[in-house]
Design a protein around this motif. Structure first.
Motif, PDB file in Angstrom:
ATOM      1  N   ALA A  91     -87.987  28.565 -82.131  1.00 59.15           N
ATOM      2  CA  ALA A  91     -87.041  28.234 -81.063  1.00 59.15           C
ATOM      3  C   ALA A  91     -86.081  29.401 -80.857  1.00 59.15           C
ATOM      4  N   ASP A  92     -85.383  29.373 -79.743  1.00 56.47           N
ATOM      5  CA  ASP A  92     -84.524  30.501 -79.366  1.00 56.47           C
ATOM      6  C   ASP A  92     -83.357  30.742 -80.324  1.00 56.47           C
ATOM      7  N   ASN A  93     -83.090  29.822 -81.242  1.00 58.38           N
ATOM      8  CA  ASN A  93     -82.021  30.029 -82.225  1.00 58.38           C
ATOM      9  C   ASN A  93     -82.555  30.421 -83.605  1.00 58.38           C
ATOM     10  N   HIS A  94     -83.819  30.820 -83.675  1.00 57.13           N
ATOM     11  CA  HIS A  94     -84.460  31.146 -84.950  1.00 57.13           C
ATOM     12  C   HIS A  94     -84.624  32.646 -85.209  1.00 57.13           C
ATOM     13  N   GLY A  95     -83.895  33.481 -84.509  1.00 62.54           N
ATOM     14  CA  GLY A  95     -84.025  34.929 -84.693  1.00 62.54           C
ATOM     15  C   GLY A  95     -83.776  35.360 -86.133  1.00 62.54           C
ATOM     16  N   HIS A  96     -82.796  34.767 -86.795  1.00 67.19           N
ATOM     17  CA  HIS A  96     -82.492  35.133 -88.181  1.00 67.19           C
ATOM     18  C   HIS A  96     -83.640  34.780 -89.121  1.00 67.19           C
ATOM     19  N   ILE A  97     -84.353  33.701 -88.832  1.00 67.25           N
ATOM     20  CA  ILE A  97     -85.500  33.314 -89.659  1.00 67.25           C
ATOM     21  C   ILE A  97     -86.649  34.287 -89.423  1.00 67.25           C
ATOM     22  N   ALA A  98     -86.874  34.669 -88.183  1.00 68.18           N
ATOM     23  CA  ALA A  98     -87.922  35.643 -87.867  1.00 68.18           C
ATOM     24  C   ALA A  98     -87.674  36.962 -88.589  1.00 68.18           C
ATOM     25  N   ARG A  99     -86.423  37.406 -88.610  1.00 66.57           N
ATOM     26  CA  ARG A  99     -86.086  38.667 -89.293  1.00 66.57           C
ATOM     27  C   ARG A  99     -86.349  38.560 -90.796  1.00 66.57           C
ATOM     28  N   ARG A 100     -85.990  37.427 -91.381  1.00 66.11           N
ATOM     29  CA  ARG A 100     -86.208  37.255 -92.823  1.00 66.11           C
ATOM     30  C   ARG A 100     -87.698  37.281 -93.163  1.00 66.11           C
ATOM     31  N   PHE A 101     -88.526  36.623 -92.363  1.00 61.53           N
ATOM     32  CA  PHE A 101     -89.956  36.579 -92.649  1.00 61.53           C
ATOM     33  C   PHE A 101     -90.658  37.900 -92.300  1.00 61.53           C
ATOM     34  N   ASP A 159     -87.843  36.986-101.185  1.00 61.03           N
ATOM     35  CA  ASP A 159     -88.358  35.620-101.160  1.00 61.03           C
ATOM     36  C   ASP A 159     -88.030  35.044 -99.785  1.00 61.03           C
ATOM     37  N   ARG A 160     -89.002  35.011 -98.924  1.00 59.85           N
ATOM     38  CA  ARG A 160     -88.797  34.584 -97.542  1.00 59.85           C
ATOM     39  C   ARG A 160     -88.474  33.099 -97.424  1.00 59.85           C
ATOM     40  N   PHE A 161     -88.791  32.332 -98.461  1.00 59.40           N
ATOM     41  CA  PHE A 161     -88.572  30.890 -98.429  1.00 59.40           C
ATOM     42  C   PHE A 161     -87.266  30.479 -99.103  1.00 59.40           C
ATOM     43  N   SER A 162     -86.488  31.419 -99.611  1.00 54.92           N
ATOM     44  CA  SER A 162     -85.310  31.107-100.425  1.00 54.92           C
ATOM     45  C   SER A 162     -84.197  30.378 -99.664  1.00 54.92           C
ATOM     46  N   ALA A 163     -84.134  30.506 -98.349  1.00 57.29           N
ATOM     47  CA  ALA A 163     -83.049  29.874 -97.578  1.00 57.29           C
ATOM     48  C   ALA A 163     -83.207  28.363 -97.472  1.00 57.29           C
ATOM     49  N   GLY A 164     -84.400  27.869 -97.753  1.00 61.79           N
ATOM     50  CA  GLY A 164     -84.618  26.433 -97.735  1.00 61.79           C
ATOM     51  C   GLY A 164     -84.824  25.817 -96.368  1.00 61.79           C
ATOM     52  N   ASP A 165     -84.996  26.637 -95.308  1.00 62.52           N
ATOM     53  CA  ASP A 165     -85.189  26.067 -93.980  1.00 62.52           C
ATOM     54  C   ASP A 165     -86.636  25.663 -93.716  1.00 62.52           C
ATOM     55  N   MET A 166     -87.569  26.126 -94.548  1.00 68.02           N
ATOM     56  CA  MET A 166     -88.971  25.715 -94.439  1.00 68.02           C
ATOM     57  C   MET A 166     -89.195  24.522 -95.359  1.00 68.02           C
ATOM     58  N   GLY A 167     -89.725  23.454 -94.800  1.00 63.38           N
ATOM     59  CA  GLY A 167     -90.002  22.268 -95.594  1.00 63.38           C
ATOM     60  C   GLY A 167     -91.485  21.983 -95.647  1.00 63.38           C
ATOM     61  N   ASP A 168     -91.859  20.989 -96.420  1.00 59.08           N
ATOM     62  CA  ASP A 168     -93.255  20.544 -96.436  1.00 59.08           C
ATOM     63  C   ASP A 168     -93.503  19.789 -95.140  1.00 59.08           C
ATOM     64  N   CYS A 169     -94.464  20.272 -94.391  1.00 62.13           N
ATOM     65  CA  CYS A 169     -94.776  19.651 -93.099  1.00 62.13           C
ATOM     66  C   CYS A 169     -96.221  19.167 -93.114  1.00 62.13           C
ATOM     67  N   GLU A 170     -96.828  19.110 -91.976  1.00 54.83           N
ATOM     68  CA  GLU A 170     -98.186  18.605 -91.821  1.00 54.83           C
ATOM     69  C   GLU A 170     -99.132  19.311 -92.794  1.00 54.83           C
ATOM     70  N   ALA A 171    -100.074  18.545 -93.338  1.00 50.81           N
ATOM     71  CA  ALA A 171    -101.095  19.032 -94.274  1.00 50.81           C
ATOM     72  C   ALA A 171    -100.486  19.645 -95.535  1.00 50.81           C
ATOM     73  N   GLY A 172     -99.205  19.359 -95.795  1.00 49.38           N
ATOM     74  CA  GLY A 172     -98.546  19.902 -96.977  1.00 49.38           C
ATOM     75  C   GLY A 172     -98.200  21.374 -96.866  1.00 49.38           C
ATOM     76  N   LEU A 173     -98.333  21.939 -95.677  1.00 57.74           N
ATOM     77  CA  LEU A 173     -98.034  23.359 -95.466  1.00 57.74           C
ATOM     78  C   LEU A 173     -96.539  23.542 -95.209  1.00 57.74           C
ATOM     79  N   PRO A 174     -95.990  24.685 -95.629  1.00 51.28           N
ATOM     80  CA  PRO A 174     -94.586  24.946 -95.323  1.00 51.28           C
ATOM     81  C   PRO A 174     -94.413  25.163 -93.825  1.00 51.28           C
ATOM     82  N   GLY A 175     -93.417  24.498 -93.274  1.00 49.52           N
ATOM     83  CA  GLY A 175     -93.183  24.627 -91.844  1.00 49.52           C
ATOM     84  C   GLY A 175     -91.713  24.480 -91.515  1.00 49.52           C
TER      85      GLY A 175
END
Length: 152
Positions: A64-74, A80-96
């Motif tokens: 989404a248009d407010n996710h620029g900071h997440i894009a930069r981190r990844f 550790d790109r997942f350290s901020a905790g904004d990615m959760g377990d989503c469909e099929a158990g994949l991080p999303g």
């Protein structure tokens, strides 16, 4: 190609040991409607390359248009790109990203040679849309779409 607008995505997967992997990608597009397939490109020198080319499934999160900071981190190396905790377990158990504009669960269908990149072809198994405006990359910066209703 910097002048060509592209959606900003984060692809995620989990390897056989349960480690989460992810990268920011703007080389993402629909490939086929029947069967539904998409493609995303990944540098062959990326630290995530082996995880994605050897996975069974991956998820594409359209940001989404407010996710620029997440894009930069990844996109950042050696963190550790997942350290901020904004990615959760989503469909099929994949991080999303729960508030991504779109989340696509894909079975890895094929890996194609694309010069210095690998082209990951995913067969879409599940799609979730949450609404919102997508983040766009153009002119070497993040931007937003200016959506305007067209009169017919």
């Amino acid at each position: 190609m910097a002048a060509v607008p592209a959606p900003v995505t984060i692809a995620t997967t989990i390897d056989r040991q349960g480690k989460r992997w992810g990268f920011t990608g703007s080389s993402f597009t629909s490939l086929s409607a029947n069967p539904p397939m998409v493609m995303i490109c990944l540098s062959k020198t990326a630290s995530t390359h082996a995880a994605f080319t050897g996975c069974a499934q991956f998820m594409v999160n359209v940001l989404a248009d407010n996710h620029g900071h997440i894009a930069r981190r990844f996109a950042a190396p050696r963190i550790d790109r997942f350290s901020a905790g904004d990615m959760g377990d989503c469909e099929a158990g994949l991080p999303g990203l729960p508030d991504a504009v779109v989340r696509l669960v894909c079975a890895l269908h094929q890996v194609l040679d694309g010069g210095d990149h690998s082209i990951l072809v995913g067969r879409v198994e599940q799609a979730v849309t949450t609404g919102g405006e997508p983040l766009v990359y153009c002119g070497r910066t993040f931007t937003q779409l200016a959506l305007e209703s067209a009169r017919v």
